[in-house]
Design a protein around this motif. Sequence first.
Motif: not given
Length: 102
Positions: A73, A75, A80
């Motif tokens: 994931m 940033e 997203m």
Amino acid sequence: MDIIPGRSVGEAFPELTVELAALLRREGEDALAISVGGLRVHSACSCRDDFCKSFYTAAPPDGAYGDGHWNIMLEPVEGMLILDIVDDEIVFVEVLYRERLT
């Protein structure tokens, strides 16, 4: 959204490519960062959610990805970005809540 199968990610989405590479380098994922521009668009995500601009860079799995799969994931400043990685290759770029994909 203009997802054209077969195009390189770098050609189809130059700004996203630069952003992904920079974010991956920030995470210490230099090998993945180098690979981003050479990835090929396989197909668009089929979810049809208006906030999703995600795409596959390999054939979608029939079920779960299985062994060798992990996520990262990132940033970003907007939205997203989540990558699915299988055997050290990016196979899906999840792009959510972004105004545009360039």
